[in-house]
Design an enzyme around this catalytic site. Structure first.
Site, PDB file in Angstrom:
ATOM      1  N   GLU A  50     -10.793  -5.950   8.913  1.00 23.21           N
ATOM      2  CA  GLU A  50      -9.867  -5.430   8.435  1.00 23.21           C
ATOM      3  C   GLU A  50     -10.471  -5.591   6.666  1.00 23.21           C
ATOM      4  O   GLU A  50     -10.141  -6.435   6.591  1.00 23.21           O
ATOM      5  CB  GLU A  50      -8.851  -5.716   8.356  1.00 23.21           C
ATOM      6  CG  GLU A  50      -7.382  -4.060   7.746  1.00 23.21           C
ATOM      7  CD  GLU A  50      -6.334  -4.236   8.101  1.00 23.21           C
ATOM      8  OE1 GLU A  50      -6.116  -5.550   7.147  1.00 23.21           O
ATOM      9  OE2 GLU A  50      -5.643  -3.417   7.877  1.00 23.21           O
TER      10      GLU A  50
ATOM     11  N   ASN B 188       0.592  -1.217   0.156  1.00 24.69           N
ATOM     12  CA  ASN B 188      -0.626  -0.209  -0.230  1.00 24.69           C
ATOM     13  C   ASN B 188       0.833   1.647   0.304  1.00 24.69           C
ATOM     14  O   ASN B 188       0.287   1.911  -0.747  1.00 24.69           O
ATOM     15  CB  ASN B 188      -1.036   0.278   0.928  1.00 24.69           C
ATOM     16  CG  ASN B 188      -0.558  -0.058   2.256  1.00 24.69           C
ATOM     17  OD1 ASN B 188       0.839  -0.343   2.603  1.00 24.69           O
ATOM     18  ND2 ASN B 188      -1.186   0.296   4.093  1.00 24.69           N
TER      19      ASN B 188
ATOM     20  N   SER C  26       0.075  -8.320   7.329  1.00 27.51           N
ATOM     21  CA  SER C  26      -1.049  -8.353   7.724  1.00 27.51           C
ATOM     22  C   SER C  26      -0.917  -9.577   8.830  1.00 27.51           C
ATOM     23  O   SER C  26       0.147 -10.060   9.113  1.00 27.51           O
ATOM     24  CB  SER C  26      -2.197  -9.987   6.924  1.00 27.51           C
ATOM     25  OG  SER C  26      -1.396 -11.102   6.212  1.00 27.51           O
ATOM     26  N   VAL C  27      -2.185  -9.458   9.756  1.00 25.56           N
ATOM     27  CA  VAL C  27      -1.801 -10.488  11.180  1.00 25.56           C
ATOM     28  C   VAL C  27      -0.744 -12.191  11.357  1.00 25.56           C
ATOM     29  O   VAL C  27      -0.465 -12.543  11.568  1.00 25.56           O
ATOM     30  CB  VAL C  27      -3.272 -10.284  12.085  1.00 25.56           C
ATOM     31  CG1 VAL C  27      -2.882 -11.068  13.558  1.00 25.56           C
ATOM     32  CG2 VAL C  27      -3.265  -8.898  12.547  1.00 25.56           C
ATOM     33  N   PRO C  28      -1.817 -12.746   9.753  1.00 26.97           N
ATOM     34  CA  PRO C  28      -2.562 -13.871   9.964  1.00 26.97           C
ATOM     35  C   PRO C  28      -0.411 -14.005   9.082  1.00 26.97           C
ATOM     36  O   PRO C  28       0.182 -15.319   9.639  1.00 26.97           O
ATOM     37  CB  PRO C  28      -2.363 -14.650   9.006  1.00 26.97           C
ATOM     38  CG  PRO C  28      -3.504 -13.807   9.263  1.00 26.97           C
ATOM     39  CD  PRO C  28      -3.572 -12.291   9.445  1.00 26.97           C
ATOM     40  N   THR C  29       0.239 -13.233   8.706  1.00 25.75           N
ATOM     41  CA  THR C  29       1.340 -13.374   8.113  1.00 25.75           C
ATOM     42  C   THR C  29       2.371 -13.068   8.906  1.00 25.75           C
ATOM     43  O   THR C  29       3.593 -13.722   9.052  1.00 25.75           O
ATOM     44  CB  THR C  29       1.722 -12.881   6.677  1.00 25.75           C
ATOM     45  OG1 THR C  29       0.402 -12.582   6.200  1.00 25.75           O
ATOM     46  CG2 THR C  29       3.030 -13.184   6.108  1.00 25.75           C
TER      47      THR C  29
ATOM     48  N   LYS D 115      12.813  -7.383   0.718  1.00 27.95           N
ATOM     49  CA  LYS D 115      11.521  -8.007  -0.026  1.00 27.95           C
ATOM     50  C   LYS D 115      10.343  -6.845  -0.110  1.00 27.95           C
ATOM     51  O   LYS D 115       9.538  -6.826   0.323  1.00 27.95           O
ATOM     52  CB  LYS D 115      11.104  -9.022   0.449  1.00 27.95           C
ATOM     53  CG  LYS D 115      10.861  -9.843  -0.548  1.00 27.95           C
ATOM     54  CD  LYS D 115       9.546 -11.403  -0.429  1.00 27.95           C
ATOM     55  CE  LYS D 115       8.762 -11.309   0.171  1.00 27.95           C
ATOM     56  NZ  LYS D 115       7.697 -10.565  -1.130  1.00 27.95           N
TER      57      LYS D 115
ATOM     58  N   CYS E 128      -2.961   1.252   6.927  1.00 28.28           N
ATOM     59  CA  CYS E 128      -3.538   0.304   8.280  1.00 28.28           C
ATOM     60  C   CYS E 128      -3.743   0.709   8.876  1.00 28.28           C
ATOM     61  O   CYS E 128      -5.014   0.149   9.744  1.00 28.28           O
ATOM     62  CB  CYS E 128      -1.669  -0.151   8.105  1.00 28.28           C
ATOM     63  SG  CYS E 128      -0.709   0.591   8.173  1.00 28.28           S
TER      64      CYS E 128
END
Ligand code: NAD
Ligand code: PTL
Length: 527
Positions: free
Chosen positions: A424, A190, A266-269, A213, A321
């Site tokens: 989100e 973003n 993101s939170v999961p990553t 990266k 975010c």
């Protein structure tokens, strides 16, 4: 015959020279005056040992899209284990030289990088528009922020210092603030260049090297940053770019020569990154997602509160975010607030992001657009009322027909248990809810696993600070929103992250403290 051969030789020699020169040209020069619908990317987007590097294999290449047109900009092959290793080793070699420079010397090089970036600000901003879909107006602001970030940390570099601590008997200790080594940066799509700078500028200022990266969806401007650092005089290998997705990111997190991972996403990553880093006991900074509350009391300056709510929801097509997407409005002023916010939302000019008058461009991808539109549909099913927007938008310009546009959306009749209020969305969707008392709204605002940011509009100074104190979030904006700055620490509470970026606080996260204890007398041994 001999003469013909010579002519051939010179012809091919000339072509080869021309080709070599082309591939050595800075990427930005090749992209100069980037425009929508025409940019072609043939140059490699990896960068290590001070040069752009072609990925070894074109297998598994993923298309990179131009969000405003839907056109494929290039195919991006991911870096594998060998390439990641080369980049990390090149960073380590550069770190050994760079970390020995004084802060003043490092600062001088960074200042030169900032100067170069400022000189090319508009060109870089156009590339960001092509690759991200945000408006040129916003992209220029973003690149300006990146320049300021490099300048700020250039200024911090010479100030890094330890402490002198007195001990009994004239003995003393001192602390040294030392770099960590090779740091990995992993970014989201973003704010492609801003995020690369938010990680690399403090890392480099503190004497580290970085392998960065970018998101495979917005891979271009990180390489431009690498070329600017090089031109400014950083040693080859100090800032490297490896392209790829989850697999490449995971190779970086596991690499034994990497000391730290700074992740934005993101939170999961983020959880996965933390797990991987834990295996090597590497430090992590996690800048993750949010679902931030914006609380508007009836004693606010209403026009400012309305403008604040728009700024809290619609920048970068709502893909920010820290956006204040849960808008709590005190019941007495809800009708006036909604009327004004809807009027202004309907007036947002959506379309060609390169045009000066456009205020909302394209979302990053077709799946992201579909996901956001899906959230709106789900909200309706759960009882929310769409007051405006929430539809796909097709600009009149035929060039933009395949772009990922939607109209900005305001949802009324929302409840705290709805999906649009809990999750989100990462798109231009504002959920509005009434509240009655301060105590009630604080409880509701904090009832989330996220804790990135928050905001409050009120004329009551005591209330403003009381609410800021009681909100469980890393940032609280009073009487404005999204007024982030490189000089101010930024980072989440709860599942929104660990650590800070920006401001002096970030130094803590790119250095380690060594304690040196000095004896001035004789050793008192017990043995
Ligand atoms: N707090 C902040 O400062 C901040 C800033 C920008 C975006 N974000 C968050 O980022 C999210 C959107 O970005 P996104 O969709 O790119 O997030 P994402 O988590 O899908 O990806 C982020 C980065 O992680 C990489 N990645 C994916 N899987 C990985 C793995 N297993 N190991 C290592 N790296 C991996 C991706 O390639 C990308 O570069 C939103 O949740 C947003 O709130 C947070
Ligand atoms: C530029 C700060 C990061 C904002 C989050 O998306």
């Amino acid at each position: 015959m001999h003469a013909r051969l010579l002519r051939h030789f010179f012809f091919f020699f000339f072509l080869r020279q021309k080709f070599l020169k082309m591939s050595q040209q800075p990427l930005l020069q090749l992209l100069h005056n980037a425009s929508l619908g025409s940019l072609e990317l043939k140059e490699p987007l990896n960068f290590w040992c001070g040069a752009r590097v072609q990925a070894r294999s074109a297998g598994n290449a993923e298309p990179v899209y131009e969000p405003a047109t839907g056109r494929v900009l290039c195919d991006l092959p991911p870096c594998g284990a060998e390439e990641v290793d080369q980049a990390v080793r090149s960073a380590h070699a550069a770190y050994l030289k760079w970390s020995r420079l004084s802060g003043m010397e490092r600062g001088r090089v960074l200042l030169e990088a900032a100067r170069i970036m400022r000189e090319r600000l508009v060109d870089i901003a156009k590339v960001e528009v092509v690759n991200n879909g945000k408006t040129l107006t916003e992209a220029k602001g973003n690149i300006h922020m990146a320049v300021q970030g490099i300048e700020y940390f250039a200024g911090i570099a010479p100030t890094l210092a330890g402490q002198h601590i007195q001990m009994p008997g004239g003995c003393f200790a001192y602390t040294r603030r030392e770099p960590l080594g090779v740091c990995v940066g992993i970014g989201a799509w973003n704010f492609p260049l801003v995020l690369a700078v938010m990680k690399s500028a403090p890392a480099l200022a503190c004497g580290n090297a970085m392998v960065y990266k970018p998101s495979p969806m917005a891979p271009i401007t990180a390489v431009i940053l690498a070329e600017i650092y090089k031109e400014a005089g950083v040693p080859d290998g100090l800032f490297n770019v490896v392209q790829g997705g989850a697999e490449t990111g995971s190779l970086l997190c596991h690499h034994p020569m990497v000391a730290k991972v700074s992740f934005t996403g993101s939170v999961p990553t983020g959880k996965k990154v933390m797990e991987m880093a834990a295996k090597g006991v590497k430090q992590v900074t996690l800048e993750l997602g949010g679902k931030s509350p914006l609380i508007i009391f009836k004693d606010c300056e209403l026009e400012n509160a309305v403008k604040g709510a728009l700024m809290a929801n619609f920048l970068t097509q709502g893909q920010v975010c820290c956006n204040g997407t849960r808008v709590y409005v005190q019941r007495d002023i809800l009708p006036q607030f909604l009327e004004e916010v809807v009027k202004r939302t309907k007036a947002i000019a959506v379309g060609d992001p390169m045009l000066d008058g456009t205020r909302m461009g394209a979302l990053i991808s077709r799946p992201q657009l579909d996901k956001v539109l899906g959230f709106v549909k789900e909200a309706q099913k759960q009882g929310a009322r769409v007051l405006c927007g929430g539809e796909p938008f097709v600009p009149s310009d035929p060039k933009l027909k395949g772009g990922y546009f939607m109209s900005p959306c305001v949802l009324d009749n929302c409840r705290d248990d709805m999906t649009c209020v809990k999750e989100e969305i990462f798109g231009p969707v504002m959920s509005v809810m009434p509240f009655d008392t301060e105590e009630e709204v604080l409880q509701r605002a904090n009832n989330t696993t996220f804790g990135l940011a928050s905001g409050v509009f009120t004329r009551d100074v005591a209330r403003a600070h009381r609410v800021a104190e009681n909100l469980q979030a890393g940032t609280c904006f009073i009487n404005n929103y999204n007024t982030n700055s490189v000089v101010v620490p930024f980072g989440g509470y709860k599942m929104s992250g660990i650590g800070k970026e920006n401001g002096q606080a970030v130094i803590e996260y790119y250095t380690q403290l060594k304690t040196v204890v000095v004896e001035m007398g004789d050793v008192q041994s017990l043995f």
